[in-house]
Design an enzyme around this catalytic site. Structure first.
Site, PDB file in Angstrom:
ATOM      1  N   VAL A  98       0.819  -1.208   0.000  1.00 51.74           N
ATOM      2  CA  VAL A  98       0.000   0.000   0.000  1.00 51.74           C
ATOM      3  C   VAL A  98       0.857   1.264   0.000  1.00 51.74           C
ATOM      4  O   VAL A  98       0.399   2.324  -0.446  1.00 51.74           O
ATOM      5  CB  VAL A  98      -0.966   0.007   1.204  1.00 51.74           C
ATOM      6  CG1 VAL A  98      -0.220   0.215   2.505  1.00 51.74           C
ATOM      7  CG2 VAL A  98      -2.042   1.073   1.039  1.00 51.74           C
ATOM      8  N   ALA A 257       5.148  -5.300   7.248  1.00 48.89           N
ATOM      9  CA  ALA A 257       3.822  -5.383   6.629  1.00 48.89           C
ATOM     10  C   ALA A 257       3.847  -4.673   5.285  1.00 48.89           C
ATOM     11  O   ALA A 257       4.531  -3.661   5.122  1.00 48.89           O
ATOM     12  CB  ALA A 257       2.759  -4.754   7.529  1.00 48.89           C
ATOM     13  N   ASP A 258       3.098  -5.222   4.349  1.00 48.92           N
ATOM     14  CA  ASP A 258       2.911  -4.555   3.062  1.00 48.92           C
ATOM     15  C   ASP A 258       1.575  -3.821   3.005  1.00 48.92           C
ATOM     16  O   ASP A 258       1.435  -2.867   2.251  1.00 48.92           O
ATOM     17  CB  ASP A 258       3.000  -5.577   1.927  1.00 48.92           C
ATOM     18  CG  ASP A 258       4.431  -5.993   1.660  1.00 48.92           C
ATOM     19  OD1 ASP A 258       5.015  -5.469   0.704  1.00 48.92           O
ATOM     20  OD2 ASP A 258       4.968  -6.818   2.417  1.00 48.92           O
ATOM     21  N   ARG A 259       0.620  -4.272   3.788  1.00 48.42           N
ATOM     22  CA  ARG A 259      -0.657  -3.564   3.893  1.00 48.42           C
ATOM     23  C   ARG A 259      -1.373  -4.037   5.148  1.00 48.42           C
ATOM     24  O   ARG A 259      -1.480  -5.236   5.398  1.00 48.42           O
ATOM     25  CB  ARG A 259      -1.534  -3.804   2.660  1.00 48.42           C
ATOM     26  CG  ARG A 259      -2.801  -2.945   2.616  1.00 48.42           C
ATOM     27  CD  ARG A 259      -3.652  -3.278   1.380  1.00 48.42           C
ATOM     28  NE  ARG A 259      -2.961  -2.995   0.139  1.00 48.42           N
ATOM     29  CZ  ARG A 259      -3.240  -1.968  -0.672  1.00 48.42           C
ATOM     30  NH1 ARG A 259      -4.196  -1.121  -0.330  1.00 48.42           N
ATOM     31  NH2 ARG A 259      -2.588  -1.802  -1.801  1.00 48.42           N
ATOM     32  N   ALA A 267      -1.334  -8.022   5.515  1.00 48.04           N
ATOM     33  CA  ALA A 267      -0.670  -8.719   4.413  1.00 48.04           C
ATOM     34  C   ALA A 267       0.831  -8.509   4.537  1.00 48.04           C
ATOM     35  O   ALA A 267       1.308  -7.379   4.660  1.00 48.04           O
ATOM     36  CB  ALA A 267      -1.163  -8.183   3.066  1.00 48.04           C
TER      37      ALA A 267
END
Length: 418
Positions: A98, A257-259, A267
């Site tokens: 994100v 975390a990526d999102r 995620a």
């Protein structure tokens, strides 16, 4: 010497080619948004914060040159539209993270505001964009240092019952350090902060198949910084916790975390979900470390997160330099790709999984650690103020320590092929 994955001065951008690590340090020049898109897609640069910074700066590089040369005959509106097109294109390189879309949205808003100003020229639009992109680079490093400090303090305050009062050990996954950010790192920033304060006994880091970001990149950073560490395969975490949790004083797992969805579903690199299950079963705290830009209040739950799927070949083959057994050294001049699966093997290769919020004990940001209330809801007002979305679905209350976890089901997610 501080490890630098991104080298930037106005008009010039270089990134450390992470596909060549840990055996070679090679910087590649990024002069256009197309070159940045290719580097992000191929994972020469990776990590949600780093991807966003490189994308933003890849447009700033030619913009800075245009500002110096001067393009007085080009309409300001056309220059603004080109920047917006470039940002939208860069977002397609990695859909799950994100930070990239968040950075693009903010930069587009700045450009649109300038374009709507009758007094703006192409020079002022380009100059404003360059300064905004450069500010993101500076802010990311400062935010990471704050994340590290807050996360380390939280881990020390929340040691498991029966843990010793001396130094603690932690487990981490994938790579979340200087190579994944503009500098210092998120989850690895927490590790660095524990180490610098004299509070870290040991860090165990996973190999992180199939791209081996742990063994290649996290190991490279830990050795570079002289932090006591041991590599484990992804499948060893349960045995480690079962046999050495007490002796090593393992207090927490900390991941990036990526999102992060509005309800706390997170995620992150594939394998994170299984680690969270293990942490809950063994009574170890599970902490997500990420800047506020990773928290996506527009995405209500993990079911709405698009999960990138990567090519099968990344699981079936492994590439690296040849090891010269007789000489006990690596020959970086001879890089080979070898097959590690039976001929005709099919593979499923999602780059990320989604960890349910009920398995996460805290999310540490540059503003502090967010925990859940008595209803199992993360209280984001601590980091965003009162301006957060309403109607965030509640999650199940945390399960008691030591119970079976067979009933936990994976959060389904939409998938998209690269």
């Amino acid at each position: 010497m501080v490890l630098q994955a991104i080298k930037y001065s106005r008009g010039q951008l270089e990134i450390l080619d992470q596909l060549r690590l840990p055996h070679e340090e090679v910087y590649i020049n990024i002069a256009t948004c197309q070159e940045a898109w290719n580097a992000i897609k191929s994972m020469q640069v990776r990590g949600a914060p780093a991807i966003a910074i490189v994308a933003a700066l890849s447009i700033a590089v030619p913009a800075a040159h245009m500002t110096e040369i001067g393009y007085q005959t080009t309409p300001a509106s056309l220059a603004a539209q080109q920047i917006i097109w470039d940002l939208e294109y860069l977002v397609t390189s990695r859909p799950t993270a994100v930070n990239l879309s968040d950075a693009a949205t903010k930069l587009k808003a700045i450009v649109n505001k300038m374009a709507d100003d009758p007094g703006s020229s192409i020079r002022t639009i380009l100059q404003t964009y360059v300064e905004a992109a450069e500010r993101m680079l500076v802010d990311d490093v400062q935010d990471n240092e704050r994340i590290g400090k807050h996360g380390a303090e939280w881990i020390l305050r929340n040691k498991p019952r029966g843990a010793r009062e001396d130094k603690v050990s932690v487990i981490t996954h994938c790579n979340t350090g200087s190579l994944a950010t503009a500098g210092y790192g998120t989850a690895l920033g927490v590790v660095r902060s524990l180490h610098s304060s004299g509070s870290l006994h040991h860090v165990f880091y996973t190999e992180t198949r199939p791209y081996n970001q742990g063994s290649r990149l996290t190991g490279y950073e830990l050795i570079h910084d002289g932090i006591p560490a041991t590599l484990i395969t992804d499948s060893m975490a349960a045995a480690l916790l079962h046999t050495r949790r007490a002796s090593e004083n393992i207090a927490a797992m900390v991941v990036g975390a990526d999102r992060v969805a509005a309800n706390g579903d997170t995620a992150n690199k594939i394998g994170t979900y299984s680690l969270a299950v293990l942490a809950r079963y063994h009574g170890v705290k599970f902490l997500v470390a990420a800047p506020r830009t990773t928290i996506d209040m527009e995405t209500k739950t993990g079911a709405d997160i698009v999960i990138e799927e990567r090519p099968e070949i990344e699981m079936l083959n492994i590439k690296g330099p040849v090891y010269l057994k007789d000489e006990s050294k690596v020959d970086t001049r001879s890089v080979q790709e070898v097959c590690v699966a039976a001929k005709g093997t099919r593979a499923w290769n999602p780059a990320f999984d989604v960890t349910p919020a009920e398995l996460i004990d805290g999310v540490v940001t540059e503003k502090g650690v967010v925990e859940k209330d008595e209803h199992g809801v993360f209280q984001w007002a601590k980091v965003f103020g009162e301006h957060v979305v309403e109607d965030v679905p509640e999650v199940d209350a945390p399960k008691p320590l030591g119970i079976a976890v067979d009933g936990i089901t994976a959060t389904e997610s939409k998938a998209t092929a690269c």
